[in-house]
Motif scaffolding. Structure first.
Motif, PDB file in Angstrom:
ATOM      1  N   SER A   1      32.290  21.793  39.148  1.00 39.10           N
ATOM      2  CA  SER A   1      31.618  20.867  37.775  1.00 39.10           C
ATOM      3  C   SER A   1      30.535  20.658  38.535  1.00 39.10           C
ATOM      4  O   SER A   1      29.578  19.869  37.841  1.00 39.10           O
ATOM      5  CB  SER A   1      32.753  20.730  36.673  1.00 39.10           C
ATOM      6  OG  SER A   1      32.812  19.317  37.844  1.00 39.10           O
ATOM      7  N   GLN A   2      31.241  19.578  39.667  1.00 41.73           N
ATOM      8  CA  GLN A   2      30.003  18.828  39.766  1.00 41.73           C
ATOM      9  C   GLN A   2      28.965  19.458  40.812  1.00 41.73           C
ATOM     10  O   GLN A   2      28.007  18.952  41.136  1.00 41.73           O
ATOM     11  CB  GLN A   2      30.371  17.176  41.171  1.00 41.73           C
ATOM     12  CG  GLN A   2      31.623  16.643  40.403  1.00 41.73           C
ATOM     13  CD  GLN A   2      30.204  15.992  38.999  1.00 41.73           C
ATOM     14  OE1 GLN A   2      28.863  15.050  39.629  1.00 41.73           O
ATOM     15  NE2 GLN A   2      30.925  15.739  37.733  1.00 41.73           N
ATOM     16  N   ALA A   3      30.124  20.133  41.712  1.00 43.55           N
ATOM     17  CA  ALA A   3      29.027  21.254  42.662  1.00 43.55           C
ATOM     18  C   ALA A   3      27.832  22.048  41.475  1.00 43.55           C
ATOM     19  O   ALA A   3      26.654  21.732  41.312  1.00 43.55           O
ATOM     20  CB  ALA A   3      30.181  22.287  43.099  1.00 43.55           C
TER      21      ALA A   3
ATOM     22  N   ILE B   1      28.518  32.225  41.875  1.00 45.35           N
ATOM     23  CA  ILE B   1      27.701  33.006  42.562  1.00 45.35           C
ATOM     24  C   ILE B   1      28.537  31.383  43.578  1.00 45.35           C
ATOM     25  O   ILE B   1      28.732  31.382  44.601  1.00 45.35           O
ATOM     26  CB  ILE B   1      26.132  32.939  43.410  1.00 45.35           C
ATOM     27  CG1 ILE B   1      26.192  33.735  42.436  1.00 45.35           C
ATOM     28  CG2 ILE B   1      25.413  32.172  44.465  1.00 45.35           C
ATOM     29  CD1 ILE B   1      24.258  34.124  42.618  1.00 45.35           C
ATOM     30  N   LEU B   2      28.974  30.412  42.768  1.00 46.36           N
ATOM     31  CA  LEU B   2      29.292  28.947  43.165  1.00 46.36           C
ATOM     32  C   LEU B   2      30.638  29.222  43.700  1.00 46.36           C
ATOM     33  O   LEU B   2      30.954  28.828  44.221  1.00 46.36           O
ATOM     34  CB  LEU B   2      29.163  27.661  42.471  1.00 46.36           C
ATOM     35  CG  LEU B   2      27.232  26.860  41.914  1.00 46.36           C
ATOM     36  CD1 LEU B   2      27.735  25.980  41.069  1.00 46.36           C
ATOM     37  CD2 LEU B   2      27.093  27.189  43.933  1.00 46.36           C
ATOM     38  N   ALA B   3      31.383  30.260  42.579  1.00 49.49           N
ATOM     39  CA  ALA B   3      32.149  30.095  43.168  1.00 49.49           C
ATOM     40  C   ALA B   3      33.243  31.146  44.680  1.00 49.49           C
ATOM     41  O   ALA B   3      34.259  30.689  45.212  1.00 49.49           O
ATOM     42  CB  ALA B   3      33.120  30.876  41.913  1.00 49.49           C
ATOM     43  N   LYS B   4      31.987  31.897  45.142  1.00 49.68           N
ATOM     44  CA  LYS B   4      32.096  32.435  46.432  1.00 49.68           C
ATOM     45  C   LYS B   4      32.243  31.034  47.011  1.00 49.68           C
ATOM     46  O   LYS B   4      32.244  32.145  48.364  1.00 49.68           O
ATOM     47  CB  LYS B   4      31.137  33.856  46.629  1.00 49.68           C
ATOM     48  CG  LYS B   4      31.228  35.043  45.478  1.00 49.68           C
ATOM     49  CD  LYS B   4      30.291  35.839  45.471  1.00 49.68           C
ATOM     50  CE  LYS B   4      30.419  37.187  44.567  1.00 49.68           C
ATOM     51  NZ  LYS B   4      29.071  37.457  44.259  1.00 49.68           N
ATOM     52  N   HIS B   5      30.942  30.398  46.859  1.00 53.87           N
ATOM     53  CA  HIS B   5      30.757  29.510  48.109  1.00 53.87           C
ATOM     54  C   HIS B   5      31.649  28.372  48.269  1.00 53.87           C
ATOM     55  O   HIS B   5      31.403  27.531  48.750  1.00 53.87           O
ATOM     56  CB  HIS B   5      29.658  29.170  48.093  1.00 53.87           C
ATOM     57  CG  HIS B   5      28.091  30.156  48.288  1.00 53.87           C
ATOM     58  ND1 HIS B   5      28.129  30.685  49.496  1.00 53.87           N
ATOM     59  CD2 HIS B   5      27.379  30.933  48.004  1.00 53.87           C
ATOM     60  CE1 HIS B   5      27.194  30.936  49.666  1.00 53.87           C
ATOM     61  NE2 HIS B   5      26.443  32.015  48.755  1.00 53.87           N
ATOM     62  N   LEU B   6      32.529  27.705  47.742  1.00 54.83           N
ATOM     63  CA  LEU B   6      33.621  26.730  47.056  1.00 54.83           C
ATOM     64  C   LEU B   6      35.017  27.226  48.061  1.00 54.83           C
ATOM     65  O   LEU B   6      35.530  28.394  46.719  1.00 54.83           O
ATOM     66  CB  LEU B   6      33.614  25.975  45.781  1.00 54.83           C
ATOM     67  CG  LEU B   6      32.082  25.740  45.531  1.00 54.83           C
ATOM     68  CD1 LEU B   6      32.534  25.188  43.777  1.00 54.83           C
ATOM     69  CD2 LEU B   6      32.322  24.542  46.611  1.00 54.83           C
ATOM     70  N   LYS B   7      35.465  26.878  48.495  1.00 53.16           N
ATOM     71  CA  LYS B   7      37.000  27.084  48.567  1.00 53.16           C
ATOM     72  C   LYS B   7      38.176  25.599  49.484  1.00 53.16           C
ATOM     73  O   LYS B   7      37.295  24.660  50.433  1.00 53.16           O
ATOM     74  CB  LYS B   7      36.779  27.916  50.915  1.00 53.16           C
ATOM     75  CG  LYS B   7      36.172  29.020  51.129  1.00 53.16           C
ATOM     76  CD  LYS B   7      36.317  29.986  50.485  1.00 53.16           C
ATOM     77  CE  LYS B   7      35.759  31.001  50.781  1.00 53.16           C
ATOM     78  NZ  LYS B   7      36.223  32.724  50.005  1.00 53.16           N
TER      79      LYS B   7
END
Length: 125
Positions: A72-74, A119-125
């Motif tokens: 959420s913050q991202a 798109i953000l889900a792919k860039h957060l691990k």
């Protein structure tokens, strides 16, 4: 022929049935001023999976910073970046026109506002 005239005469003499009177509903009564005490609900706990801090990829870190943060913050920081640099399309506000940093993040020059979360889900691990 006499029969025809008698049938017509019989039909003409019938009276229309009177309409039934309808009852009007009474106005609802005012509720009592005292309300029954409801049991207090337990405070809703947030889902810990949504608050989990995730590490952004290098492309996302260029926009939101390198520190781990929840999804959420991202997303909020990406929207702050978009608004700060006025990257929403002027005619269609649901489109985001990417600058150099966002092009590397999104992979294309323009995205829809609802695509950003995926798109953000792919860039957060």
């Amino acid at each position: 022929m006499a029969k025809k005239t008698t049938k017509k005469a019989a039909k003409a003499t019938k009276k229309a049935a009177p309409k039934k009177a309808t009852k009007m509903k009474a106005a609802p009564k005012a509720k009592a001023t005292k309300k029954a005490a409801k049991p207090a609900k337990a405070k809703r706990k947030p889902n810990p999976a949504l608050l989990q801090k995730l590490t952004p990829s290098d492309a996302l870190a260029a926009v939101v910073g390198g520190a781990p943060l929840p999804r959420s913050q991202a997303l909020k920081k990406v929207w702050d970046y978009i608004k700060k640099y006025n990257l929403q399309d002027a005619t269609n506000r649901r489109k985001i026109n990417a600058d150099d940093k966002l092009k590397t993040l999104f992979g294309k020059a323009s995205v829809g506002m609802l695509e950003i979360g995926g798109i953000l889900a792919k860039h957060l691990k």
